[in-house]
Design an enzyme around this catalytic site. Structure first.
Site, mmCIF file in Angstrom:
data_model
loop_
_atom_site.group_PDB
_atom_site.id
_atom_site.type_symbol
_atom_site.label_atom_id
_atom_site.label_comp_id
_atom_site.label_asym_id
_atom_site.label_seq_id
_atom_site.Cartn_x
_atom_site.Cartn_y
_atom_site.Cartn_z
ATOM 1 N N ASP A 305 0.526 -1.643 -0.170
ATOM 2 C CA ASP A 305 0.096 -0.356 -0.144
ATOM 3 C C ASP A 305 1.147 1.257 -0.005
ATOM 4 O O ASP A 305 0.372 2.306 -0.397
ATOM 5 C CB ASP A 305 -1.221 -0.280 0.776
ATOM 6 C CG ASP A 305 -1.662 -1.175 0.987
ATOM 7 O OD1 ASP A 305 -2.340 -1.262 0.261
ATOM 8 O OD2 ASP A 305 -2.792 -1.607 1.649
ATOM 9 N N TYR A 390 -10.223 -1.499 1.192
ATOM 10 C CA TYR A 390 -9.739 -1.375 2.901
ATOM 11 C C TYR A 390 -10.093 -0.098 3.925
ATOM 12 O O TYR A 390 -9.558 0.683 3.166
ATOM 13 C CB TYR A 390 -8.545 -2.762 3.180
ATOM 14 C CG TYR A 390 -8.375 -3.914 3.722
ATOM 15 C CD1 TYR A 390 -9.631 -4.091 5.380
ATOM 16 C CD2 TYR A 390 -8.489 -5.122 2.928
ATOM 17 C CE1 TYR A 390 -9.782 -5.746 4.697
ATOM 18 C CE2 TYR A 390 -8.948 -6.032 2.801
ATOM 19 C CZ TYR A 390 -10.112 -6.751 4.193
ATOM 20 O OH TYR A 390 -9.724 -7.764 4.607
#
Length: 687
Positions: A305, A390
């Site tokens: 990420d 998420y």
């Protein structure tokens, strides 16, 4: 940088891949020794500089610059080769908004237009009811690839759990969009060589077709019941006991400075307790997930990420839900994938919080009757980053006992794929034709503890059972636990892998001792439920090699500031940062400035209760930094929140029980008005 004619940088916020584009401007952290000389010895402040990342689409390379001094820069220096020893290829870049716009156009023209009948019959596709796309990463199987499997989902809120069973593989390696092409197509578990191949076989009835039928949006987060009553509300009965000024926080015995990196997210510096520096830096480094599937969109997926930008997706926090209603909110500013500095209102919150359990207490029922206790009131520093499906909630928690906790909880939507034969090897069915794919979550934290200075060592403690004879009855042998202490003296010894037996007490210690003759130290207590790490034989593993280690201790180096970086996602096979290289030189860590790299996380096997989306309960991990013989006693004995009751003293006495005086001292709280501006900073895929 725009004024440098030789760089020929586009001013557009949606530049074409073939143009030169400033992707990122972030704060360059000055050398630690320069900062410490300023903080501890009164030397001049280090010069402030910005790190600027430029994608040179025309040349096919990426360059990084240091620009300064801020706030009025006059110099820029290309540091790419100095930092990485080589060029960074343009294929290592993340996909920009400008490239996404061109991908959407490409998909519309090459997929939606050409397959409109099939898409309408199979998925209910129309111009008003389109399909949303979601990508797998990495984008290929070798260095230099830029081939992305794009999966399609129904256009509903929470679309991540509405897969339709249609995926395409797009080659968009060229910076010229006209060179892009479709390499493969997947429809209902069947592969096709091209769009035309699917079209021909569909019309001939040679494939197993999907027949569209309407379905409810089981992923919506709209309440299914009308509000009834209010949940409990915490508020400060006598005003805030902490203060926030610029990026400085003071709370009882604590002080620290904070920041939010667009790439790595939350970080705090110069953490002090009672004026003594405990840690120089505590920061998020990376969040990684590896997925399992038998469909291509998820089959190769390994998300890193930082390459997308963890801090980039810190949007406004909702008062009363994301943070307590009376929290202090702080705006953040960032420049990433844009052409203007963006303000994100209320994207950090700070609050004091009663955890609902005492920090310590004892009721004495034998002999000396009394009660002593201390409410566990803590300061929480929080942001939440919504990275695609998420949402990660990041907390740094400061306790009155001198402990600091860094933790993360995951919520948001699971990633899913269309259920086909064999899918149940890779997860559970969570909705009609929908598989929740098994995946790991690994989170890496950087913990730069400075225990009474920068000359520290790494100690471990544990227990073992030892056979002894009873002194008063020598013929009887018993097994009793005894303390086992070790010092690990090299980086190789201190690289503690997840698949090995690890001592339960891990300490960064100084040479100084407390009143009782023990080395003053801070213990690192890791809370983790990770799944298995990717085998090291897998080519992509080098880009996430930090996840091999539950804890790794290295000597501080300016060349080893982060465990991952911007290019790790799209250049997995030749990563610009390979954490395992930090350990290979096996340097001494005795009486050195030490850094702990701590990996935590959890295995997620999605289940029915992940619909509509995942709850935070049980989905997280972290590390607690606890004083261990650092003090002569628990420092919370000096807390003003302590309570003491004795049978000889009236429980209504306020002398050692402030709670008895609440009715006299508490006023009705004055609550701020509820506002929300969080949609101001969302990504817009428009020219």
């Amino acid at each position: 940088m725009w004024r440098q004619a030789d760089l020929d940088i586009s001013h557009s916020g949606t530049a074409y891949p073939s143009e030169n584009f400033i992707f990122l401007i972030d704060l360059h952290l000055p050398p630690k020794q320069d900062v410490l000389r300023h903080l501890d010895k009164g030397a001049a402040k280090p010069e402030r500089k910005a790190k600027v990342v430029v994608f040179f689409g025309a040349e096919g390379i990426i360059k990084e610059y240091l620009v300064g001094p801020l706030p009025h820069p006059v110099r820029h220096q290309d540091v790419t080769r100095l930092k990485y020893k080589s060029d960074v290829p343009i294929t290592a870049r993340p996909v920009t908004i400008g490239e996404y716009i061109q991908l959407f156009k490409f998909i519309s023209q090459q997929v939606f237009v050409k397959l409109s009948t099939i898409l309408q019959e199979s998925f209910g596709y129309t111009e008003k009811s389109t399909l949303n796309m979601y990508e797998g990463m990495p984008r290929g199987i070798r260095s230099g690839d830029r081939e992305t499997w794009v999966s399609f989902f129904r256009d509903k809120s929470g679309f991540y759990v509405h897969p339709v069973g249609f995926e395409v593989l797009i080659d968009h390696k060229s910076t010229k969009c006209s060179d892009w092409k479709i390499l493969k197509v997947l429809y209902n578990g069947q592969y096709f060589e091209s769009i035309q191949d699917l079209k021909d076989k569909y019309q001939k009835g040679e494939i197993k077709k999907i027949v569209f039928k309407e379905s409810e949006n089981y992923a919506t987060l709209k309440p299914r019941k009308k509000p009834a009553g209010m949940a409990p509300l915490q508020y400060q009965v006598q005003g805030q006991r902490y203060s926030v000024r610029d990026n400085q926080v003071l709370y009882l015995d604590w002080s620290f400075a904070f920041g939010l990196s667009s790439l790595t997210g939350m970080r705090v510096f110069d953490i002090r307790f009672r004026g003594e520096r405990i840690a120089y830096e505590l920061s998020v480094q990376e969040a990684m997930s590896v997925y399992g599937s038998n469909t291509p969109g998820m089959m190769l997926t390994k998300f890193l990420d930082t390459s997308i930008g963890i801090g980039r997706f810190a949007h406004e926090l909702v008062r009363g839900v994301d943070c307590p209603y009376t929290a202090t909110f702080v705006d953040t500013y960032r420049y990433i994938d844009t052409n203007v500095t963006q303000r994100f209102r209320n994207s950090i919150c700070i609050f004091e919080h009663n955890t609902g359990r005492p920090l310590r207490r004892h009721f004495s029922d034998f002999f000396s009757n009394s009660y002593g206790g201390l409410v566990n009131s803590v300061l929480v520093f929080r942001t939440i980053t919504a990275i695609g499906n998420y949402d990660y909630m990041w907390d740094f928690v400061f306790y009155q006992s001198g402990s600091v906790e860094a933790k993360v909880h995951a919520t948001g939507y699971i990633s899913s794929s269309y259920k086909i034969d064999g899918s149940l090897q890779f997860g559970h069915q969570v909705a009609e034709n929908t598989l929740g794919n098994i995946h790991t979550h690994f989170i890496n934290f950087k913990v730069d503890l400075d225990v009474l200075g920068t000359r520290n060592m790494f100690l471990t403690k544990d227990m073992e059972f030892h056979k002894v004879s009873l002194p008063w009855k020598p013929e009887v042998e018993v097994q009793i636990p005894r303390l086992v202490e070790k010092q690990l003296k090299t980086e190789g010894e201190a690289a503690l892998r997840y698949n090995t037996k690890i001592p339960r007490y891990l300490h960064i210690a100084s040479n100084q001792t407390n009143k009782w003759g023990h080395q003053r130290s801070y213990r690192m207590q890791v809370i983790s439920f990770t799944g298995d790490h990717l085998p090291e034989s897998v080519p992509e593993e080098r880009s996430m090699s930090w996840a091999r280690y539950k804890v790794a201790i290295t000597k501080y180096k300016e060349e080893e500031l982060t465990s991952s970086n911007l290019y790790s996602q799209n250049e997995m096979w030749s990563p610009k940062v390979d954490f395992s290289e930090f350990i290979k030189d096996n340097e001494s860590i005795e009486n050195e400035d030490l850094v702990a790299w701590i990996t935590t996380g959890f295995l997620h096997i999605p289940h029915a209760e992940d619909i509509p989306n995942t709850v935070t309960v049980g989905n997280g991990g972290g590390v607690i930094l606890r004083p261990h013989n650092y003090f002569n006693e628990d420092p919370s004995v000096h807390s003003p929140d302590a309570m003491y009751l004795h049978p000889d003293v009236s429980p209504n006495s306020c002398e050692n029980n402030r709670v008895a005086c609440l009715e006299k001292e508490v006023c009705t709280p004055s609550l701020p008005k509820f506002t929300y501006n969080g949609f101001e900073g969302v990504m817009k895929f428009e020219d």
